[in-house]
Design an enzyme around this catalytic site. Structure first.
Site, PDB file in Angstrom:
ATOM      1  N   GLU A   1       0.403  11.511   2.318  1.00  0.00           N
ATOM      2  CA  GLU A   1      -0.405  10.302   2.553  1.00  0.00           C
ATOM      3  C   GLU A   1      -1.874  10.672   2.739  1.00  0.00           C
ATOM      4  OE1 GLU A   1      -1.014   7.406   2.380  1.00  0.00           O
ATOM      5  OE2 GLU A   1       0.389   6.031   3.328  1.00  0.00           O
ATOM      6  N   ASP A   2      -2.738   9.713   2.474  1.00  0.00           N
ATOM      7  CA  ASP A   2      -4.159   9.899   2.726  1.00  0.00           C
ATOM      8  C   ASP A   2      -4.516   9.508   4.152  1.00  0.00           C
ATOM      9  OD1 ASP A   2      -3.557   7.263   2.249  1.00  0.00           O
ATOM     10  OD2 ASP A   2      -5.220   6.880   0.896  1.00  0.00           O
TER      11      ASP A   2
ATOM     12  N   ARG B   1     -13.916   6.485  -4.271  1.00  0.00           N
ATOM     13  CA  ARG B   1     -12.809   7.460  -4.252  1.00  0.00           C
ATOM     14  C   ARG B   1     -13.278   8.846  -4.692  1.00  0.00           C
ATOM     15  NH1 ARG B   1      -7.961   4.661  -3.575  1.00  0.00           N
ATOM     16  NH2 ARG B   1      -7.798   2.646  -4.588  1.00  0.00           N
TER      17      ARG B   1
ATOM     18  N   PHE C   1     -13.795   2.457   9.204  1.00  0.00           N
ATOM     19  CA  PHE C   1     -13.293   2.357   7.835  1.00  0.00           C
ATOM     20  C   PHE C   1     -13.821   3.533   7.029  1.00  0.00           C
ATOM     21  CE2 PHE C   1     -12.670   0.968   3.531  1.00  0.00           C
ATOM     22  CZ  PHE C   1     -11.411   0.417   3.609  1.00  0.00           C
TER      23      PHE C   1
ATOM     24  N   LYS D   1      -3.098   4.839  -4.390  1.00  0.00           N
ATOM     25  CA  LYS D   1      -3.890   5.788  -5.135  1.00  0.00           C
ATOM     26  C   LYS D   1      -4.526   6.821  -4.225  1.00  0.00           C
ATOM     27  CE  LYS D   1      -5.473   2.178  -8.310  1.00  0.00           C
ATOM     28  NZ  LYS D   1      -6.661   1.405  -8.721  1.00  0.00           N
ATOM     29  N   GLY D   2      -4.646   6.503  -2.952  1.00  0.00           N
ATOM     30  CA  GLY D   2      -5.515   7.252  -2.049  1.00  0.00           C
ATOM     31  C   GLY D   2      -5.240   8.738  -1.924  1.00  0.00           C
TER      32      GLY D   2
ATOM     33  N   ASP E   1      -2.761   4.053   9.222  1.00  0.00           N
ATOM     34  CA  ASP E   1      -3.568   3.140  10.035  1.00  0.00           C
ATOM     35  C   ASP E   1      -2.606   2.304  10.893  1.00  0.00           C
ATOM     36  OD1 ASP E   1      -5.582   1.474  10.972  1.00  0.00           O
ATOM     37  OD2 ASP E   1      -5.916   0.465   9.071  1.00  0.00           O
TER      38      ASP E   1
HETATM   39  P1  5GP Z   1      -1.433   1.060   7.011  1.00  0.00           P
HETATM   40  O1  5GP Z   1      -0.318   0.403   6.247  1.00  0.00           O
HETATM   41  O2  5GP Z   1      -1.048   2.267   7.810  1.00  0.00           O
HETATM   42  O3  5GP Z   1      -2.216   0.052   7.832  1.00  0.00           O
HETATM   43  O4  5GP Z   1      -2.503   1.517   5.974  1.00  0.00           O
HETATM   44  C1  5GP Z   1      -2.216   2.390   5.020  1.00  0.00           C
HETATM   45  C2  5GP Z   1      -3.107   2.172   3.841  1.00  0.00           C
HETATM   46  O5  5GP Z   1      -4.221   1.331   4.158  1.00  0.00           O
HETATM   47  C3  5GP Z   1      -3.702   3.470   3.432  1.00  0.00           C
HETATM   48  O6  5GP Z   1      -2.867   4.169   2.556  1.00  0.00           O
HETATM   49  C4  5GP Z   1      -4.991   3.018   2.812  1.00  0.00           C
HETATM   50  O7  5GP Z   1      -4.739   2.631   1.489  1.00  0.00           O
HETATM   51  C5  5GP Z   1      -5.401   1.822   3.605  1.00  0.00           C
HETATM   52  N1  5GP Z   1      -6.341   2.168   4.699  1.00  0.00           N
HETATM   53  C6  5GP Z   1      -6.129   2.196   6.023  1.00  0.00           C
HETATM   54  N2  5GP Z   1      -7.215   2.582   6.691  1.00  0.00           N
HETATM   55  C7  5GP Z   1      -8.149   2.829   5.756  1.00  0.00           C
HETATM   56  C8  5GP Z   1      -9.505   3.304   5.820  1.00  0.00           C
HETATM   57  O8  5GP Z   1     -10.106   3.590   6.858  1.00  0.00           O
HETATM   58  N3  5GP Z   1     -10.126   3.431   4.612  1.00  0.00           N
HETATM   59  C9  5GP Z   1      -9.530   3.142   3.423  1.00  0.00           C
HETATM   60  N4  5GP Z   1     -10.249   3.308   2.328  1.00  0.00           N
HETATM   61  N5  5GP Z   1      -8.266   2.709   3.329  1.00  0.00           N
HETATM   62  C10 5GP Z   1      -7.584   2.562   4.487  1.00  0.00           C
HETATM   63 MG    MG Z   2      -2.511   5.397   1.188  1.00  0.00          MG
END
Ligand code: 5GP
Ligand code: MG
Length: 177
Positions: free
Chosen positions: A99-100, A165, A152, A43-44, A103
């Site tokens: 993408e939002d 959000r 975070f 959703k981000g 990470d």
């Molecule tokens: P990844 O798979 O790269 O670890 O993370 C991707 C997803 O993890 C992002 O699309 C998001 O939904 C969530 N995420 C990663 N870091 C953060 C953060 O700092 N804040 C929030 N709210 N979501 C995060």
């Molecule tokens: Mg995301």
């Protein structure tokens, strides 16, 4: 419910707006004549997607894919699944993923592999934020908004347990919360 976490602004709405405009200018240069398919990861990315698209004044299509990695809370489960599939054919399209935040890279990596199997003509990635400190798999970013610290983040589409959000600024949760 627990107590409310303390939030601090990392990027305010004016900083976000100028970064979104800058990204839109870069994307316009590359995609103006390509009739691209922009795919937002739910959703981000919904707020970023909406603001970005307001700046793109050329023909394009929009779709969304729902991927879930975090089981809730702040830690990734490492497992990604498709919770909402695409409606648009991807084969032969110029695809730009929106993408939002990236990470560990697991979600985006999964998404790009999933889309690549559908044989787009091209596949590129735009992310509003990049958190390189916790990367587990390499991800090539074609359009980057902000590099962010290992905190975070919430707001501007990003959630903590589905909350925050709707904040218009990108905030971080103070250590200790
Ligand atoms: P990844 O798979 O790269 O670890 O993370 C991707 C997803 O993890 C992002 O699309 C998001 O939904 C969530 N995420 C990663 N870091 C953060 C953060 O700092 N804040 C929030 N709210 N979501 C995060
Ligand atoms: Mg995301």
């Amino acid at each position: 419910m627990g107590s409310q976490p303390k939030l601090q602004i990392l990027f305010n709405r004016q900083e976000i707006e100028s970064t979104v405009s800058r990204l839109a200018a870069e994307i316009s240069q590359d995609y103006r004549a390509k009739y691209p398919l922009l795919i937002g990861i739910l959703k981000g990315s919904f707020m970023f997607m909406a603001d970005l698209l307001r700046h793109l004044d050329f023909p394009l299509e929009v779709d969304f894919i729902g991927l879930a990695s975090y089981g809730g809370g702040r830690q990734t489960s490492g497992k990604i699944k498709v919770v909402k599939g695409l409606q648009s054919p991807v084969k032969g399209r110029e695809v730009l993923v929106i993408e939002d935040i990236i990470d560990t890279g697991l979600t985006t990596g999964f998404c790009l592999d999933y889309l690549r199997q559908k044989k787009p003509t091209s596949l590129k990635l735009c992310t509003l934020t990049n958190k390189p400190a916790r990367r587990q798999v390499p991800v090539t970013i074609d359009y980057l908004g902000f590099t962010v610290p290992n905190k975070f983040l919430v707001g501007y589409g990003l959630d903590l347990n589905q909350k925050f959000r709707n904040l218009p600024d990108i905030c971080f949760i103070e250590d200790g919360d």
